[in-house]
Scaffold this motif. Structure first.
Motif, PDB file in Angstrom:
ATOM      1  N   PHE A  93       0.823  -1.201   0.000  1.00 57.44           N
ATOM      2  CA  PHE A  93       0.000   0.000   0.000  1.00 57.44           C
ATOM      3  C   PHE A  93       0.864   1.261   0.000  1.00 57.44           C
ATOM      4  O   PHE A  93       2.036   1.246   0.374  1.00 57.44           O
ATOM      5  CB  PHE A  93      -0.909   0.014   1.237  1.00 57.44           C
ATOM      6  CG  PHE A  93      -1.779  -1.203   1.366  1.00 57.44           C
ATOM      7  CD1 PHE A  93      -2.997  -1.275   0.703  1.00 57.44           C
ATOM      8  CD2 PHE A  93      -1.381  -2.280   2.142  1.00 57.44           C
ATOM      9  CE1 PHE A  93      -3.805  -2.389   0.820  1.00 57.44           C
ATOM     10  CE2 PHE A  93      -2.174  -3.407   2.268  1.00 57.44           C
ATOM     11  CZ  PHE A  93      -3.398  -3.463   1.601  1.00 57.44           C
ATOM     12  N   GLN A  94       0.251   2.370  -0.386  1.00 59.79           N
ATOM     13  CA  GLN A  94       0.950   3.655  -0.427  1.00 59.79           C
ATOM     14  C   GLN A  94       1.453   4.046   0.955  1.00 59.79           C
ATOM     15  O   GLN A  94       2.569   4.561   1.097  1.00 59.79           O
ATOM     16  CB  GLN A  94       0.007   4.730  -0.971  1.00 59.79           C
ATOM     17  CG  GLN A  94       0.601   6.125  -0.990  1.00 59.79           C
ATOM     18  CD  GLN A  94      -0.360   7.153  -1.557  1.00 59.79           C
ATOM     19  OE1 GLN A  94      -1.340   6.815  -2.209  1.00 59.79           O
ATOM     20  NE2 GLN A  94      -0.095   8.420  -1.316  1.00 59.79           N
ATOM     21  N   ARG A  95       0.645   3.820   1.984  1.00 58.14           N
ATOM     22  CA  ARG A  95       0.983   4.248   3.343  1.00 58.14           C
ATOM     23  C   ARG A  95       1.595   3.110   4.162  1.00 58.14           C
ATOM     24  O   ARG A  95       1.580   3.156   5.392  1.00 58.14           O
ATOM     25  CB  ARG A  95      -0.264   4.794   4.051  1.00 58.14           C
ATOM     26  CG  ARG A  95      -0.847   6.039   3.380  1.00 58.14           C
ATOM     27  CD  ARG A  95       0.089   7.208   3.499  1.00 58.14           C
ATOM     28  NE  ARG A  95      -0.445   8.426   2.873  1.00 58.14           N
ATOM     29  CZ  ARG A  95       0.224   9.565   2.769  1.00 58.14           C
ATOM     30  NH1 ARG A  95       1.451   9.638   3.236  1.00 58.14           N
ATOM     31  NH2 ARG A  95      -0.324  10.614   2.175  1.00 58.14           N
ATOM     32  N   PHE A  96       2.082   2.100   3.501  1.00 49.41           N
ATOM     33  CA  PHE A  96       2.828   0.995   4.095  1.00 49.41           C
ATOM     34  C   PHE A  96       1.945   0.015   4.879  1.00 49.41           C
ATOM     35  O   PHE A  96       2.113  -1.187   4.770  1.00 49.41           O
ATOM     36  CB  PHE A  96       3.961   1.486   5.003  1.00 49.41           C
ATOM     37  CG  PHE A  96       4.709   2.677   4.490  1.00 49.41           C
ATOM     38  CD1 PHE A  96       5.130   2.746   3.163  1.00 49.41           C
ATOM     39  CD2 PHE A  96       4.981   3.753   5.308  1.00 49.41           C
ATOM     40  CE1 PHE A  96       5.817   3.854   2.678  1.00 49.41           C
ATOM     41  CE2 PHE A  96       5.668   4.863   4.845  1.00 49.41           C
ATOM     42  CZ  PHE A  96       6.082   4.915   3.520  1.00 49.41           C
ATOM     43  N   ASN A  97       1.041   0.545   5.728  1.00 50.05           N
ATOM     44  CA  ASN A  97       0.101  -0.286   6.505  1.00 50.05           C
ATOM     45  C   ASN A  97       0.813  -1.336   7.349  1.00 50.05           C
ATOM     46  O   ASN A  97       0.343  -2.475   7.468  1.00 50.05           O
ATOM     47  CB  ASN A  97      -0.918  -0.965   5.572  1.00 50.05           C
ATOM     48  CG  ASN A  97      -1.975  -0.002   5.073  1.00 50.05           C
ATOM     49  OD1 ASN A  97      -1.748   1.205   5.050  1.00 50.05           O
ATOM     50  ND2 ASN A  97      -3.111  -0.520   4.671  1.00 50.05           N
ATOM     51  N   LEU A  98       1.936  -0.967   7.939  1.00 46.69           N
ATOM     52  CA  LEU A  98       2.596  -1.865   8.890  1.00 46.69           C
ATOM     53  C   LEU A  98       1.895  -1.765  10.242  1.00 46.69           C
ATOM     54  O   LEU A  98       1.279  -0.747  10.560  1.00 46.69           O
ATOM     55  CB  LEU A  98       4.070  -1.485   9.036  1.00 46.69           C
ATOM     56  CG  LEU A  98       4.905  -1.534   7.750  1.00 46.69           C
ATOM     57  CD1 LEU A  98       6.327  -1.074   8.036  1.00 46.69           C
ATOM     58  CD2 LEU A  98       4.896  -2.927   7.135  1.00 46.69           C
ATOM     59  N   ILE A  99       1.996  -2.816  11.019  1.00 49.71           N
ATOM     60  CA  ILE A  99       1.398  -2.810  12.358  1.00 49.71           C
ATOM     61  C   ILE A  99       2.370  -2.096  13.290  1.00 49.71           C
ATOM     62  O   ILE A  99       3.502  -2.563  13.504  1.00 49.71           O
ATOM     63  CB  ILE A  99       1.114  -4.243  12.830  1.00 49.71           C
ATOM     64  CG1 ILE A  99       0.158  -4.924  11.840  1.00 49.71           C
ATOM     65  CG2 ILE A  99       0.526  -4.239  14.240  1.00 49.71           C
ATOM     66  CD1 ILE A  99      -0.056  -6.397  12.100  1.00 49.71           C
ATOM     67  N   PRO A 100       1.990  -0.935  13.846  1.00 45.30           N
ATOM     68  CA  PRO A 100       2.958  -0.070  14.539  1.00 45.30           C
ATOM     69  C   PRO A 100       3.585  -0.673  15.784  1.00 45.30           C
ATOM     70  O   PRO A 100       4.710  -0.313  16.139  1.00 45.30           O
ATOM     71  CB  PRO A 100       2.146   1.181  14.872  1.00 45.30           C
ATOM     72  CG  PRO A 100       0.717   0.758  14.797  1.00 45.30           C
ATOM     73  CD  PRO A 100       0.653  -0.325  13.781  1.00 45.30           C
TER      74      PRO A 100
END
Length: 232
Positions: A93-100
């Motif tokens: 995804f554009q905004r990475f969508n990693l689990i913080p």
């Protein structure tokens, strides 16, 4: 490897029907990287969502690895779609969508855990993939301690760690500077070709489109006159 025929999708907007896709068809070979281009509202996101089984309320057909993809319906179709997304697909995804709250290693392990893989194998495969994307020194860093380019590398590793047949990428370089974007594009192409993974990438970024094997141009829910062209 990936075939879609006569895809049609309508939405209701107020009291009107909007045709997001109007009979789109195409075929993408295993290991190809295809850029999906076109202006905003052309149908790119709708096509991505259908191919990634995120939107199943469409007419037409999608076949991946010889298997007809399910459509909206009963719970059994929804469960089948979830299983296929976990086992055969990756997403960037554009905004990475990693689990913080997870480290880079834990983020890359996550899809392996969902597929029921034992912990030892999860860690081995995730570590190898993070090394492949050049993040061996950062495996225990959380996303807020990584640059944008590094976060997107983690996202690429997560998408590819389970060797999916298909990766769906939505504007994967839009949030990156030119240097980071170039590295991500080269990385996706090299790893994808090595694994035989097919990429379908929605992008407005000409750098991304030029590095893809082919470009599909959409306009008003249809393949435009340029159609499917070889990227230069």
């Amino acid at each position: 490897m990936l075939t879609f025929e006569n895809l049609q999708r309508q939405y209701r907007l107020g009291g009107q029907r909007v045709n997001a896709l109007c009979g789109v068809s195409g075929q993408i070979e295993r290991g190809e990287m295809v850029a999906l281009c076109g202006p905003s509202g052309s149908g790119k996101s709708t096509l991505l969502n259908i191919l990634g089984l995120l939107d199943m309320a469409y007419d037409g057909s999608v076949v991946l690895d010889g298997e007809v993809m399910p459509k909206a319906g009963r719970l059994v179709q929804q469960r089948q779609a979830a299983t296929l997304r976990r086992s055969k697909m990756g997403f960037i995804f554009q905004r990475f969508n990693l689990i913080p709250v997870m480290t880079a290693l834990e983020n890359v392990c996550f899809p392996l855990m969902l597929n029921g893989m034992d912990r030892h194998t999860q860690i081995r495969l995730a570590t190898e993939m993070l090394e492949a994307v050049g993040l061996a020194e950062f495996i225990h860093h959380r996303p807020d301690h990584l640059s944008g380019g590094q976060q997107q590398r983690v996202a690429v590793a997560r998408a590819l760690v389970h060797s999916p047949s298909l990766v769906i990428a939505d504007e994967p370089t839009a949030s990156l500077d030119s240097q980071s974007a170039g590295k991500i594009i080269a990385l996706m192409k090299a790893l994808g070709h090595r694994q035989g993974t097919t990429f379908v990438i929605a992008t407005h970024d000409p750098r991304m489109a030029r590095q893809c094997d082919r470009v599909m141009t959409l306009c008003d829910g249809q393949i435009s006159e340029e159609g499917m062209s070889w990227a230069s």
